[in-house]
Design an enzyme around this catalytic site. Structure first.
Site, PDB file in Angstrom:
ATOM      1  N   ASP A  99       0.814  -1.221   0.000  1.00  0.00           N
ATOM      2  CA  ASP A  99       0.000   0.000   0.000  1.00  0.00           C
ATOM      3  C   ASP A  99       0.850   1.275   0.000  1.00  0.00           C
ATOM      4  OD1 ASP A  99      -2.825   1.103   2.089  1.00  0.00           O
ATOM      5  OD2 ASP A  99      -2.301   1.485  -0.006  1.00  0.00           O
ATOM      6  N   THR A 159      -4.799  10.437  10.574  1.00  0.00           N
ATOM      7  CA  THR A 159      -3.434   9.913  10.556  1.00  0.00           C
ATOM      8  C   THR A 159      -2.848   9.871   9.143  1.00  0.00           C
ATOM      9  OG1 THR A 159      -4.408   7.694  10.484  1.00  0.00           O
ATOM     10  CG2 THR A 159      -3.771   8.538  12.647  1.00  0.00           C
ATOM     11  N   PRO A 160      -1.499   9.774   9.070  1.00  0.00           N
ATOM     12  CA  PRO A 160      -0.790   9.891   7.790  1.00  0.00           C
ATOM     13  C   PRO A 160      -0.466   8.554   7.137  1.00  0.00           C
ATOM     14  CG  PRO A 160       0.782   9.964   9.555  1.00  0.00           C
ATOM     15  CD  PRO A 160      -0.567   9.763  10.196  1.00  0.00           C
ATOM     16  N   TRP A 161       0.261   8.622   6.050  1.00  0.00           N
ATOM     17  CA  TRP A 161       0.517   7.425   5.241  1.00  0.00           C
ATOM     18  C   TRP A 161       1.913   6.834   5.452  1.00  0.00           C
ATOM     19  CZ3 TRP A 161       4.792   9.150   2.916  1.00  0.00           C
ATOM     20  CH2 TRP A 161       4.868  10.515   2.576  1.00  0.00           C
ATOM     21  N   LYS A 185      -9.642   8.330  10.854  1.00  0.00           N
ATOM     22  CA  LYS A 185      -9.636   8.691   9.434  1.00  0.00           C
ATOM     23  C   LYS A 185      -8.193   8.591   8.937  1.00  0.00           C
ATOM     24  CE  LYS A 185      -9.012  11.172   6.463  1.00  0.00           C
ATOM     25  NZ  LYS A 185      -8.183  10.797   5.282  1.00  0.00           N
ATOM     26  N   GLU A 188      -5.812   8.651   2.772  1.00  0.00           N
ATOM     27  CA  GLU A 188      -6.362   8.010   1.571  1.00  0.00           C
ATOM     28  C   GLU A 188      -5.240   7.383   0.753  1.00  0.00           C
ATOM     29  OE1 GLU A 188      -6.408  11.014   2.535  1.00  0.00           O
ATOM     30  OE2 GLU A 188      -6.009  12.484   0.978  1.00  0.00           O
ATOM     31  N   THR A 242      -1.703  21.035   6.795  1.00  0.00           N
ATOM     32  CA  THR A 242      -2.994  20.456   7.200  1.00  0.00           C
ATOM     33  C   THR A 242      -3.225  20.658   8.690  1.00  0.00           C
ATOM     34  OG1 THR A 242      -2.881  18.872   5.389  1.00  0.00           O
ATOM     35  CG2 THR A 242      -4.331  18.308   7.239  1.00  0.00           C
ATOM     36  N   GLU A 260       0.857  16.404  15.735  1.00  0.00           N
ATOM     37  CA  GLU A 260       2.201  15.841  15.535  1.00  0.00           C
ATOM     38  C   GLU A 260       2.567  16.130  14.077  1.00  0.00           C
ATOM     39  OE1 GLU A 260       2.599  14.591  19.344  1.00  0.00           O
ATOM     40  OE2 GLU A 260       4.097  14.419  17.776  1.00  0.00           O
ATOM     41  N   LEU A 261       3.367  17.172  13.864  1.00  0.00           N
ATOM     42  CA  LEU A 261       3.588  17.631  12.492  1.00  0.00           C
ATOM     43  C   LEU A 261       4.991  17.232  12.008  1.00  0.00           C
ATOM     44  CD1 LEU A 261       1.874  21.095  13.003  1.00  0.00           C
ATOM     45  CD2 LEU A 261       0.856  18.904  12.293  1.00  0.00           C
ATOM     46  N   CYS A 295       8.732  11.702  10.077  1.00  0.00           N
ATOM     47  CA  CYS A 295       8.633  13.082  10.570  1.00  0.00           C
ATOM     48  C   CYS A 295       9.874  13.464  11.374  1.00  0.00           C
ATOM     49  CB  CYS A 295       7.378  13.267  11.398  1.00  0.00           C
ATOM     50  SG  CYS A 295       7.264  12.146  12.779  1.00  0.00           S
ATOM     51  N   GLU A 394      10.809  20.554   4.949  1.00  0.00           N
ATOM     52  CA  GLU A 394      10.755  19.087   5.083  1.00  0.00           C
ATOM     53  C   GLU A 394      10.527  18.460   3.713  1.00  0.00           C
ATOM     54  OE1 GLU A 394       7.087  17.136   6.721  1.00  0.00           O
ATOM     55  OE2 GLU A 394       8.508  16.263   8.122  1.00  0.00           O
ATOM     56  N   TRP A 460       6.446  11.234  22.652  1.00  0.00           N
ATOM     57  CA  TRP A 460       6.827  11.527  21.263  1.00  0.00           C
ATOM     58  C   TRP A 460       6.149  12.804  20.831  1.00  0.00           C
ATOM     59  CZ3 TRP A 460      10.015   9.188  17.682  1.00  0.00           C
ATOM     60  CH2 TRP A 460       9.936   9.719  16.398  1.00  0.00           C
TER      61      TRP A 460
END
Ligand SMILES: NC(=O)C1=CN([C@@H]2O[C@H](COP(=O)(O)OP(=O)(O)OC[C@H]3O[C@@H](n4cnc5c(N)ncnc54)[C@H](O)[C@@H]3O)[C@@H](O)[C@H]2O)C=CC1
Ligand SMILES: NCCCC(=O)O
Ligand code: NA
Length: 501
Positions: A99, A159-161, A185, A188, A242, A260-261, A295, A394, A460
Site C-alpha cells: 500500500d 493519521t498519515p501514510w 480517518k 487516503e 494540514t 504531531e507535524l 517526521c 521538510e 513523542w
C-alpha cells in the site's frame, strides 16, 4: 525472487461494529507505489458517513458495554486485538508494503510495534482503574476533595501514510484504553491495514461504535470530522499545512487538538567519534529508513569540518550498499515513496536545490534499474547555504543535506536554525558535550549517539512548527482523559459570607 502475492480485501467503511457502504457509494483507487498499477480501492466517506459514525460513537459512550467499562475490561479487548495483529502479522506486513511502498522488513517491524502498543495501553488501561479517583487532602475539616480522570468523549483521529497502521495505533490504543469512542480517518494514500484493524475489532467483539474507521479524502472525510459539534477532540499526525487547517477549524468550536507535524531534524557529528562506521550507519538510518518518509528523520547532517571528507567518503560507500528494489523483495532497504505526488515533490526539491547552487553529491534521480514505481535514489546534497529551500523545508524523501562546522557554538546555531522542533541527534564520545547539546537543542526528542530508535514508553512530539502534545507513554493516555475536580462541603456550619436575615 518471486514476490509473495497477497489478496487485497475489498472493504466498506467500519461503522458501529459493521461494514457499511458510504452513503455516496464513492471509492478511491489504490495505486501501488512499486508498480504504479491500480491494485484495489477503498471506500470514500463523506460528511453523511461522518454524521452516522459520530452518532454510533456517542451511543457507545452511553451504553454499559463500552461507556461503563473498567480499564481492566477494556484491556481485554486491547490484548485480543494485539494477539490478532500478531496472528496476521505476515499478511498485514505485506499489505502495508503493497500500500505505501515501505520495505517488507520495516513493515514487519511496524506490525510488532503495533501489537506491542496495544499491549502497552492495555496495561495502562488496567492501571487507570486505581487512578480514576485521586483524593486531594487540603487539611481542611470542612471540605473533601478529589480529582476524577474520565474519558474525554468522542475523539477524531486523523493519521498519515508514512506508518499507516502504526500511526493509527499510536492514537487508537490510548483512546480506547481511556474509554473514549474513536473515529479513525487514515490517509487516503494508505488505508488498507487500518481497514483490516476494523475487521480485527469486529472479530474480537469490540462493542459497536467504540472504534469507527472512515477512509476517504481529507477535505471530504477529515474536515467534517474536525468541525463536527459532537466530536470532543482531534488528534492529528501529518503535514504542517494540514495541521494549521485542522487547528483553525477546531478553534471555531474551541475543540482541543494535538498536532504531531513535520520536522527537519539535525544530526550533529563531532570528530571525536570512536567508530566511524557505527556513526555512518546511524546517519544513514536516521535519514533513509522508510525512504526518508519519517517526521523525525535527521535529514540535516551537521558535520565537524576536520572529519568531513573522510566521513562523506565512507557514507558514499555505505549508500552504494543500500538495496533498492521492489519493497517486498528480501533485503530491500529502500523502496519507492508513497505516491506520484510525493515522488514529484521530492524531485522538485532536488532540482530547486541545484538551481539555488547546491551540489548533488550522490543520487538525485530515479534509480536506473527501477523503470517503474516512485523510486528516488538516496541523495546527498552539499554546498548548501542556510537560505536555501532544501535546508529549511521538510522533503519527506531520501534526501540528506550536509553542512560543516568548526566550533560547538556554530553546531548549535546550525542545528536550531529551523522552524521545526521535533528531534535532534548528536554523535560524540564526550558525554558532557552531549549533556550541553541536550539542553541546547530546541526539540522534543533528543538522540545521543543514535538516531530514530522509538520506544512507546517515552513521550513523542515536538515544539515550534512540529506541533504540540505528546503521543506514547503515559502522555499519550492523557490526551484522551478529561481531568475533573470534585469539591464537597462536609460541615454543618453556615458559610457565613452573607448576614443571615
Ligand atoms: N509528520 C508526519 O508524520 C507526516 C508529515 N507529512 C508531510 O505532509 C506532506 C503532505 O502529505 P499528506 O499525506 O498530504 O499529509 P496531510 O497532512 O495532508 O494528510 C495527513 C492526514 O490528514 C488528512 N487531511 C488532509 N487534509 C485535511 C483537512 N483539510 N481536514 C482534515 N484532515 C485532512 C489526510 O486525509 C490524511 O489522513 C508530506 O509530503 C510530508 O511532508 C505527511 C505525512 C506524515
Ligand atoms: N519511528 C516512528 C516515526 C513516526 C513518524 O514519522 O511519524
Ligand atoms: Na497506497
Amino acid at each position: 525472487m518471486a514476490i509473495p502475492n497477497v489478496r487485497i480485501p475489498s472493504r466498506q467503511l467500519y461503522i458501529d461494529g459493521e461494514w457499511r457502504e458510504p452513503v455516496k457509494k464513492n471509492r478511491i483507487p489504490i495505486i501501488s507505489p512499486a508498480t504504479e498499477e491500480t491494485i484495489g480501492d477503498i471506500p470514500a466517506a463523506t460528511e453523511e458517513d461522518v454524521d452516522i459514525a459520530v452518532e454510533a460513537a456517542r451511543r457507545a459512550l452511553g451504553r454499559d458495554d463500552w461507556g461503563s467499562t473498567t480499564g481492566a475490561q477494556r484491556a481485554k479487548y486491547l490484548r485480543a486485538i494485539a494477539a490478532k495483529i500478531l496472528e496476521r502479522k505476515s499478511e498485514l506486513a505485506k499489505l502495508e508494503s503493497l500500500d505505501c511502498g515501505k520495505t517488507l522488513f520495516e513493515a514487519a517491524w511496524d506490525m510488532d510495534d503495533v501489537a506491542a502498543c496495544f499491549e502497552y495501553y492495555a496495561d495502562l488501561a488496567e492501571a487507570l482503574d486505581s487512578k480514576r479517583k485521586t483524593p486531594v487532602d487540603l487539611h481542611l475539616d470542612s471540605f473533601k476533595t478529589y480529582v476524577l480522570r474520565e474519558p474525554i468523549g468522542v475523539v477524531g483521529l486523523i493519521t498519515p501514510w508514512n506508518y499507516p497502521l502504526l500511526m493509527a495505533t499510536w492514537k487508537v490504543a490510548p483512546a480506547l484504553a481511556a474509554g473514549c469512542a474513536a473515529i479513525l480517518k487514515p490517509s487516503e494514500l494508505a488505508s488498507i491495514t487500518c481497514l483490516e484493524l476494523g475487521e480485527i475489532c469486529r472479530e474480537v467483539g469490540l462493542p459497536p461504535g467504540a472504534l469507527n474507521i472512515l477512509t476517504g479524502l481529507g477535505p471530504e472525510a477529515g474536515a467534517p470530522l474536525v468541525s463536527h459539534p459532537h466530536v470532543d477532540k482531534i488528534a492529528f499526525t501529518g503535514s504542517g499545512a494540514t495541521g494549521v487547517k485542522i487547528m483553525t477549524a477546531a478553534a471555531q468550536l474551541v475543540k482541543p487538538v494535538t498536532l504531531e507535524l513535520g520536522g527537519k531534524s539535525p544530526i550533529v557529528v563531532f570528530d571525536d567519534i570512536d567508530n566511524l562506521d557505527l556513526v555512518v550507519e546511524w546517519t544513514l538510518f536516521g535519514c533513509f529508513a522508510n525512504a526518508g518518509q519519517v517526521c523525525s528523520a535527521t535529514s540535516r547532517l551537521i558535520l565537524q569540518e576536520s572529519i568531513a571528507s573522510e566521513f562523506l567518503e565512507r557514507l558514499l560507500l555505505w549508500i552504494k550498499n543500500i538495496k533498492i528494489s521492489d519493497p517486498l523483495e528480501e533485503d530491500c532497504k529502500l523502496g519507492p515513496v508513497v505516491s506520484s505526488g510525493q515522488y514529484e515533490k521530492v524531485l522538485k526539491f532536488i532540482s530547486k536545490a541545484k538551481d539555488e547552487g547546491a551540489t548533488i553529491l550522490c543520487g538525485g534521480e530515479r534509480p536506473q534499474h527501477m523503470k517503474k514505481g516512485y523510486y528516488v535514489q538516496p541523495t546527498i546534497i552539499t554546498d548548501i547555504n542556510t537560505s536555501m529551500e532544501i535546508w529549511k523545508e521538510e522533503v519527506f524523501g531520501p534526501v540528506l543535506c550536509v553542512k560543516t562546522f568548526k566550533t560547538e557554538e556554530e553546531a548549535i546555531e546550525l542545528a536550531n536554525d529551523t522552524k521545526y522542533g521535533l528531534a535532534s541527534a548528536i554523535m560524540s564520545k564526550d558525554l558532557e558535550r552531549c549533556e550541553r547539546f541536550t539542553k541546547a537543542f530546541q526539540t522534543g526528542i533528543i538522540w545521543l549517539n543514535c538516531s530514530q530508535p522509538t520506544f512507546m514508553q517515552l513521550p513523542w512530539g515536538g515544539r515550534k512548527r512540529s506541533g504540540f502534545g505528546r503521543d506514547l507513554g503515559e502522555w499519550g493516555l492523557e490526551n484522551y482523559l478529561n481531568i475533573k475536580q470534585v469539591t464537597q462541603y462536609t460541615s454543618d456550619e453556615a458559610w457565613a459570607f452573607y448576614k443571615s436575615p
